[in-house]
Motif scaffolding. Structure first.
Motif, PDB file in Angstrom:
ATOM      1  N   UNK A 280       0.832  -1.197   0.000  1.00 37.99           N
ATOM      2  CA  UNK A 280       0.000   0.000   0.000  1.00 37.99           C
ATOM      3  C   UNK A 280       0.869   1.250   0.000  1.00 37.99           C
ATOM      4  N   UNK A 281       0.363   2.286  -0.666  1.00 37.44           N
ATOM      5  CA  UNK A 281       1.118   3.532  -0.699  1.00 37.44           C
ATOM      6  C   UNK A 281       0.171   4.688  -0.983  1.00 37.44           C
ATOM      7  N   UNK A 282       0.632   5.905  -0.682  1.00 43.98           N
ATOM      8  CA  UNK A 282      -0.108   7.128  -0.942  1.00 43.98           C
ATOM      9  C   UNK A 282       0.822   8.118  -1.634  1.00 43.98           C
ATOM     10  N   UNK A 283       0.329   9.312  -1.850  1.00 44.00           N
ATOM     11  CA  UNK A 283       1.187  10.347  -2.439  1.00 44.00           C
ATOM     12  C   UNK A 283       2.377  10.658  -1.535  1.00 44.00           C
ATOM     13  N   UNK A 284       2.217  10.418  -0.236  1.00 46.30           N
ATOM     14  CA  UNK A 284       3.298  10.713   0.715  1.00 46.30           C
ATOM     15  C   UNK A 284       4.414   9.681   0.671  1.00 46.30           C
ATOM     16  N   UNK A 285       4.103   8.458   0.223  1.00 43.60           N
ATOM     17  CA  UNK A 285       5.109   7.402   0.178  1.00 43.60           C
ATOM     18  C   UNK A 285       4.507   6.045   0.485  1.00 43.60           C
ATOM     19  N   UNK A 286       5.384   5.065   0.641  1.00 40.61           N
ATOM     20  CA  UNK A 286       4.942   3.721   1.010  1.00 40.61           C
ATOM     21  C   UNK A 286       4.343   3.767   2.417  1.00 40.61           C
ATOM     22  N   UNK A 287       3.234   3.079   2.606  1.00 41.42           N
ATOM     23  CA  UNK A 287       2.615   3.012   3.927  1.00 41.42           C
ATOM     24  C   UNK A 287       3.411   2.045   4.793  1.00 41.42           C
ATOM     25  N   UNK A 288       4.045   2.567   5.841  1.00 41.41           N
ATOM     26  CA  UNK A 288       4.898   1.744   6.700  1.00 41.41           C
ATOM     27  C   UNK A 288       4.476   1.895   8.154  1.00 41.41           C
ATOM     28  N   UNK A 289       4.853   0.903   8.962  1.00 43.07           N
ATOM     29  CA  UNK A 289       4.609   0.997  10.398  1.00 43.07           C
ATOM     30  C   UNK A 289       5.830   1.606  11.083  1.00 43.07           C
ATOM     31  N   UNK A 290       5.874   1.550  12.402  1.00 47.59           N
ATOM     32  CA  UNK A 290       6.982   2.159  13.138  1.00 47.59           C
ATOM     33  C   UNK A 290       8.268   1.354  13.057  1.00 47.59           C
ATOM     34  N   UNK A 291       8.239   0.267  12.285  1.00 47.26           N
ATOM     35  CA  UNK A 291       9.459  -0.506  12.021  1.00 47.26           C
ATOM     36  C   UNK A 291       9.846  -0.411  10.554  1.00 47.26           C
ATOM     37  N   UNK A 292       9.167   0.494   9.811  1.00 45.07           N
ATOM     38  CA  UNK A 292       9.406   0.736   8.388  1.00 45.07           C
ATOM     39  C   UNK A 292       8.989  -0.441   7.503  1.00 45.07           C
ATOM     40  N   UNK A 293       8.164  -1.326   8.047  1.00 48.18           N
ATOM     41  CA  UNK A 293       7.665  -2.464   7.279  1.00 48.18           C
ATOM     42  C   UNK A 293       6.373  -2.056   6.570  1.00 48.18           C
ATOM     43  N   UNK A 294       6.262  -2.457   5.307  1.00 49.72           N
ATOM     44  CA  UNK A 294       5.084  -2.134   4.510  1.00 49.72           C
ATOM     45  C   UNK A 294       3.964  -3.127   4.793  1.00 49.72           C
ATOM     46  N   UNK A 295       2.901  -3.047   4.010  1.00 46.04           N
ATOM     47  CA  UNK A 295       1.789  -3.987   4.155  1.00 46.04           C
ATOM     48  C   UNK A 295       2.154  -5.384   3.661  1.00 46.04           C
ATOM     49  N   UNK A 296       3.283  -5.522   3.015  1.00 47.81           N
ATOM     50  CA  UNK A 296       3.873  -6.829   2.714  1.00 47.81           C
ATOM     51  C   UNK A 296       5.014  -7.019   3.707  1.00 47.81           C
ATOM     52  N   UNK A 297       4.928  -8.002   4.572  1.00 50.99           N
ATOM     53  CA  UNK A 297       5.884  -8.127   5.677  1.00 50.99           C
ATOM     54  C   UNK A 297       7.318  -8.341   5.215  1.00 50.99           C
ATOM     55  N   UNK A 298       7.498  -8.734   3.950  1.00 50.13           N
ATOM     56  CA  UNK A 298       8.853  -8.939   3.428  1.00 50.13           C
ATOM     57  C   UNK A 298       9.473  -7.650   2.873  1.00 50.13           C
ATOM     58  N   UNK A 299       8.680  -6.603   2.773  1.00 48.90           N
ATOM     59  CA  UNK A 299       9.129  -5.392   2.082  1.00 48.90           C
ATOM     60  C   UNK A 299       9.132  -4.205   3.036  1.00 48.90           C
ATOM     61  N   UNK A 300      10.269  -3.517   3.101  1.00 52.12           N
ATOM     62  CA  UNK A 300      10.441  -2.321   3.910  1.00 52.12           C
ATOM     63  C   UNK A 300      10.650  -1.120   2.983  1.00 52.12           C
ATOM     64  N   UNK A 301      10.413   0.063   3.495  1.00 51.91           N
ATOM     65  CA  UNK A 301      10.727   1.296   2.767  1.00 51.91           C
ATOM     66  C   UNK A 301      11.489   2.223   3.692  1.00 51.91           C
ATOM     67  N   UNK A 302      12.471   2.936   3.143  1.00 49.66           N
ATOM     68  CA  UNK A 302      13.292   3.839   3.941  1.00 49.66           C
ATOM     69  C   UNK A 302      13.487   5.156   3.195  1.00 49.66           C
ATOM     70  N   UNK A 303      13.948   6.148   3.941  1.00 48.50           N
ATOM     71  CA  UNK A 303      14.258   7.436   3.326  1.00 48.50           C
ATOM     72  C   UNK A 303      13.023   8.120   2.768  1.00 48.50           C
TER      73      UNK A 303
END
Length: 473
Positions: A280-303
């Motif tokens: 999942x993502x928005x105009x602001x960026x990838x939707x991440x939790x407080x551990x930078x993990x996306x809605x796919x637990x294998x995929x993180x986003x940073x920066x």
């Protein structure tokens, strides 16, 4: 033709600051790493952002030094060679580039693929002739300049921070839309290098920052000849190189030779096909939790891609957090209360933690604002750098934010970044012995100001001291 399958521990998408930090750290600690980059190694920071802008500011600062009065030196008119200033920018990038190069990372054992990445499933991406299946993916694709849909812009030439550093001939009159850090830094650099500059801002210049600090920066740039127009919404753009027009609300038309867009940056996610990965993502960026993990637990986003701030040092912090999680399986919950930011104009404007307005809203009457003007510093007086201040927001003896405006503010904010990162009390800095005379003494003086009323305006302390003095031999 079938694509070659590569299996790896980590697949890092994007070779900017954050991605390179993850790749280098992971590879040197024994993980198998694939790094994918479709454009330039080093990303925005090296090629279009922090490095070239600070190099150009340095050239402008050298020119401005010739114009400054005082200190027994007669000001002169500098002989500016814009092309040579840009050559300095290019040389600076070239000097740093080997650290971010493909050769270096391949030497660390990283498999580097120079192509654009595209997810084809929750566990695979394609890049060129290869498929990559990884235990974990790190999206570190950074951001790109926002190009607003101004009427007429599609037919008018314009620059962004990704193209302005390619110029070798000085703009006669540079129009800049946007008075944030990028816009004002490039405005001051070009003005000092001999260009006429007009900055057009729909709201307030440096509107996110401490109003008093922002006002000092704006005042200084205007005194140097930068025209800054606030509360002016762009309605139309037109013309060609050498004759650009920008019409704003109210009908005023600004005319210049070149146009620079500096209205912000958006996460660069378009090519990734995130839907195929379940991200999942928005105009602001990838939707991440407080551990930078996306809605796919294998995929993180940073920066910048994570939508939590757009700073090189923030991407580096994110990288460390993700390495901790993906390599060691350790929980690394994100913090954002200790991330500094700096606008590198002269004077610089630096901040970490809560602003005064934010701190008042959050802490109310418990807040104490400690302030020291640069004019109170002996080093500032010696160098005739007395414009500016240190402002510290404190609650129960701990700093919750700090703003510094003035010469070297970006260096001085480091003390407060350390204090907030480690949740230190003001007494730690007040008790530190600093070399004399330094600008850092201003921060120590601000910390010490918290204890002044408790010691010097305290009737009980005075009675105790009086009693001790009577009993001393």
């Amino acid at each position: 033709m079938a694509k070659t399958l590569i299996k790896t521990d980590l697949c890092v998408i994007g070779a900017g600051s954050g991605g390179l930090s993850v790749a280098a750290g992971a590879a040197q600690m024994g993980a198998k790493v694939v790094l994918i980059e479709g454009h330039r190694m080093g990303g925005d920071c090296l090629n279009y952002g922090c490095v070239p802008s600070k190099a150009l500011l340095a050239a402008g600062k050298a020119a401005e030094a010739h114009r400054c009065e005082g200190l027994g030196v007669t000001p002169t008119t500098p002989q500016v060679d814009y092309a040579k200033a840009k050559a300095h920018v290019a040389a600076t990038i070239a000097a740093i580039a080997p650290h971010d190069s493909q050769d270096r990372f391949e030497g660390l054992g990283v498999t580097v693929i120079r192509d654009w990445a595209r997810f084809t499933s929750p566990r695979e991406v394609e890049a060129g002739d290869q498929r990559i299946r990884a235990r974990r993916f790190i999206i570190a694709t950074g951001s790109r300049p926002i190009v607003p849909p101004f009427p007429g812009l599609d037919a008018a030439p314009y620059l962004t921070n990704e193209t302005i550093f390619d110029l070798r001939e000085a703009p006669g009159h540079l129009l800049i839309i946007g008075a944030g850090p990028i816009g004002l830094e490039l405005a001051q650099a070009h003005r000092r290098l001999g260009c006429a500059v007009t900055v057009i801002e729909a709201g307030q210049a440096l509107g996110r920052e401490d109003p008093e600090g922002a006002a000092l920066v704006v005042k200084t740039l205007r005194a140097e000849g930068v025209e800054i127009v606030e509360n002016a919404r762009v309605e139309r753009v037109g013309g060609k190189v050498g004759g650009i027009e920008v019409q704003v609300s109210g009908g005023t038309i600004f005319v210049g030779t070149h146009l620079l867009l500096a209205v912000g940056r958006a996460p660069a996610l378009e090519r990734l096909n995130l839907g195929a990965a379940g991200v999942a993502h928005t105009k602001a960026g990838v939707t991440v939790d407080d551990h930078l993990r996306s809605t796919n637990r294998r995929i993180y986003a940073i920066g910048d891609a994570a939508g939590r701030g757009q700073f090189t040092h923030l991407a580096g912090y994110h990288a460390g957090q993700v390495v901790r999680e993906t390599l060691f399986g350790l929980s690394a919950k994100l913090r954002d209360d200790h991330i500094p930011r700096v606008t590198y104009t002269s004077p610089e404007l630096a901040h970490v933690g809560l602003t005064e307005a934010e701190a008042r809203q959050k802490h109310g009457e418990a807040l104490q604002v400690l302030r020291v003007d640069f004019a109170q510093g002996d080093r500032a007086q010696a160098e005739k750098q007395t414009e500016g201040f240190v402002k510290v927001m404190a609650v129960k003896g701990r700093p919750v934010g700090a703003t510094i405006t003035g010469a070297g503010a970006g260096e001085q904010i480091a003390l407060w970044s350390m204090m907030l990162a480690n949740r230190m009390k003001l007494g730690a800095l007040a008790a530190t012995v600093l070399p004399y005379p330094t600008m850092a003494e201003l921060s120590k003086r601000a910390a010490s100001a918290y204890f002044g009323p408790k010691l010097f305006d305290n009737a009980l302390i005075k009675r105790v001291v009086g009693s001790v003095q009577r009993w001393l031999p």
